[in-house]
Every structure is written in C-alpha cells, then in structure tokens.
Design a protein around this motif. Structure first.
Motif, short mmCIF file in Angstrom:
data_model
loop_
_atom_site.label_atom_id
_atom_site.label_comp_id
_atom_site.label_asym_id
_atom_site.label_seq_id
_atom_site.Cartn_x
_atom_site.Cartn_y
_atom_site.Cartn_z
N SER A 68 -19.24 -5.61 4.60
CA SER A 68 -19.28 -5.90 6.36
C SER A 68 -19.04 -7.36 6.69
O SER A 68 -18.55 -7.98 5.71
CB SER A 68 -20.78 -5.49 6.69
N GLU A 169 -24.41 -1.46 9.53
CA GLU A 169 -24.44 -2.32 8.35
C GLU A 169 -25.87 -1.72 7.51
O GLU A 169 -25.63 -1.64 6.46
CB GLU A 169 -24.86 -4.01 8.86
N SER A 173 -25.46 -0.03 3.85
CA SER A 173 -26.28 -0.65 2.77
C SER A 173 -27.09 0.23 1.74
O SER A 173 -27.38 0.15 0.76
CB SER A 173 -27.15 -1.78 3.14
N VAL A 181 -21.21 -9.18 2.16
CA VAL A 181 -20.94 -9.66 3.52
C VAL A 181 -20.13 -10.83 3.72
O VAL A 181 -20.22 -11.78 3.04
CB VAL A 181 -22.43 -10.15 4.19
N LYS A 195 -27.36 -12.96 11.41
CA LYS A 195 -28.51 -12.19 11.48
C LYS A 195 -29.10 -12.10 10.23
O LYS A 195 -28.44 -11.98 9.20
CB LYS A 195 -27.94 -10.89 12.00
N VAL A 198 -29.04 -9.05 8.28
CA VAL A 198 -27.95 -8.83 7.46
C VAL A 198 -28.17 -9.65 6.00
O VAL A 198 -27.82 -9.35 4.99
CB VAL A 198 -26.55 -9.55 8.13
N ALA A 202 -27.95 -8.38 2.02
CA ALA A 202 -26.74 -8.82 1.33
C ALA A 202 -26.87 -8.94 -0.20
O ALA A 202 -27.95 -9.53 -0.53
CB ALA A 202 -26.02 -10.09 1.98
#
Length: 335
Positions: A68, A169, A173, A181, A195, A198, A202
């Motif tokens: 992403s 996202e 995941s 990411v 964010k 996120v 990650a």
C-alpha cells in the motif's frame, strides 16, 4: 483448450477441468477460473467453491505480500521493479489489485498492464486487475480466492496491491502474510497525512524514490518514520517493523526489502505467529463471507426489494425512522 459452442461461445468447464488447467499452469484457464470466482451468479459461485476444494492440496504455499502507499508513492513502479527482481531469481510472481473505487471508474486491464511494463511481458509473472463492480467486501472475497487459485497455479509470491485508501488497507492486511507500506520523501512535512492505523498494521515501511537529489531527503524521512514506529505498539511481539529507503528506478534497496520479508517469515514461523495468523485469517474470512452472503440475499429478496422504495419514501417524508425501517426489513426477510 475447451471447445466452443455452436454459437461461438465458450463451453462452461467442469470443476475438474478448471482444476486440471490451473494446476498445469494454463494462463487462459487461470484467467477463466478467476473470472468464475468473481462472478456473482449463484451457479458460478457453487462451481468456484467446488474448484477451490479440488485445489486445496496445492494451496497455501506462497508468500503473500500486501503493498500500500499514498498517491505518488510509486506503487506501480516499485511492484514492476520488485517483481522483476524476484522473477529473475526464479520466483513466479502474481500481482492482484484490490480497488474498491473501480466500481465507479470501471477499472482498466490495459492500465494495470501498461503501468507495470516489465512484469506484463514477463513469462514468470501474472497481473490481474480487481473486479470492476460491487462493494469492497465483494472485491476482497474475489481477491482472497484469486490468491488461492494463483498459488495452485504455481505462483510462489503473491503481491496484493491496494489501489484504494482507508478500509481497503485493513482488508488487504488481513489476507496477506506481510504488509508493506510505501511512503515518499520530499513532500514538506514528512509525517503529514500519515495514518496511525496504517503504521499499526505495517510490517515494514519503505521510503521510495531514493535516487538523485532525493537520496538525502529519503534517508531523513526514513529516520523520521523510524522514530514514529518506536512509539507505536507493534502488532507482533517478535517483529519490530523496519524502515528502509529504496529506488525502483535504480533497482536499489529492493534486495534489502526481500531479505527483510524473509527474516520476518523466519521469525514469525519460529514463534508460531505465521501459522496462527493464517488460521485467524481463515476464520475472519468465513465471517466476512457470512456478512457478504446475508447482505446479498437480503438485497435480492423479492419482498424486501419491493419494500425498500416505500421505506425510503417514508424516511424522506419523516413518517418513520431508519431504525423502524430496518425492523420492517428484517421482519419481511424473516429474520
């Protein structure tokens, strides 16, 4: 290849014929199998599940990597370079996209091919755009099952690209082993727009476009993100997400990304997290499909379809509340 019908249309294959073609690495059959999976027709969905059962012994042997990144981070360029590096090492790479916005834009097979110029002509790679309709849930279901079919076809690395933002996202995941990411340097406040959600999911952050005059900025941005990651509770007790800088244009840092993905698998396999995550994903997948199917049947129920316009008008005129409308829908549906 399957025979054509008298009117020129292709004859529908049996689950056994689909399975035979997929396992043999037949690209045309693979494409047809994924199209079957994407279909919303009940008879196609039943056939797709029969196919998946036949493929189960060959499923689950790939490395599933989600990718992403913010707009401009160079996802396509990165995937093209990264995937090409892997095929050069002997891997077979499949690229799948999850794009909830494609139901509005219509998507573009040509676009997916042209933005990954090297991989699109690589005999060891396969690029498949996301379905062009339905909700994110429907797209996610099709992508999950496409992963399994690609694994059965012999692809040992599956790259799942999230084209949309936000919930997509999280969805990606939850269907991969490793979530990468991509971020870009040189955009002013380097952490602006990032964010927290996120970062929390990650497994690694890669600062892209670390080439030319942007190298120092990329390194500085990588340091900023490294500091940010230290104050976020990692989702794994055995893995601290690393931050690296890469240049897809110059093919620099890509081997480091792959090495860290390998290290992550080694560490999480030893701790048992790898296997536990895949089991948890299967269970979440089951409940997601329950939600998806219930909603689908609710929307296609004849009595409910007839009631919806009436309820919408009553809500618009202030004669009922949304909660009461929901009660009437459920009673009509028999829930």
């Amino acid at each position: 290849m399957p025979a054509e019908g008298s009117n020129g249309s292709r004859v529908q294959l049996s689950a056994a014929a689909y399975a035979e073609g997929v396992l043999a690495g037949d690209r045309a059959i693979l494409a047809r199998a994924i199209t079957l999976i994407e279909s919303l027709k009940p008879e196609h969905q039943d056939l797709a599940q029969e196919l998946l059962v036949k493929l189960l012994p060959q499923i689950g042997k790939s490395q599933r990597i989600g990718i992403s990144g913010l707009p401009g981070a160079g996802k396509s360029t990165f995937i093209d370079a990264f995937g090409s590096m892997l095929t050069a090492q002997g891997h077979k790479v499949a690229v799948l996209a999850v794009d909830p916005t494609s139901s509005r834009t219509g998507g573009s097979i040509l676009g997916d091919k042209t933005r990954m110029a090297r991989l699109s002509i690589d005999p060891k790679a396969y690029i498949r755009p996301s379905p062009t309709g339905g909700t994110l849930g429907g797209v996610a279901r099709a992508t999950r099952e496409a992963i399994l079919v690609c694994e059965a076809a012999g692809f040992d690395v599956i790259l799942v690209e999230t084209v949309g933002v936000g919930q997509s996202e999280i969805t990606v995941s939850e269907m991969v082993d490793f979530f990468l990411v991509l971020m870009i340097a040189g955009g002013g406040d380097e952490l602006q727009g990032i964010k927290k959600g996120v970062l929390e999911i990650a497994d690694m952050i890669a600062i892209t476009k670390a080439d030319g005059e942007n190298v120092k900025r990329a390194q500085a941005t990588a340091a900023d993100y490294s500091h940010a990651m230290r104050i976020i509770t990692p989702h794994s007790p055995t893995w601290l997400p690393p931050v690296v800088s890469v240049s897809a244009m110059e093919n620099r840092g890509l081997d480091d990304v792959w090495a860290k993905i390998g290290a992550h698998k080694k560490v999480t396999t030893a701790s048992g997290e790898w296997a536990q995550k895949r089991v948890a994903q299967q269970i979440r997948w089951m409940w997601a499909m329950v939600d998806d199917r219930l909603l689908g049947r609710l929307k296609t129920d004849a009595k409910v379809k007839a009631l919806i316009p009436v309820l919408e008008q009553e809500i618009a005129q202030g004669r009922t509340t949304p909660a009461l409308a929901v009660d009437r829908i459920f009673k009509t549906f028999g829930v």
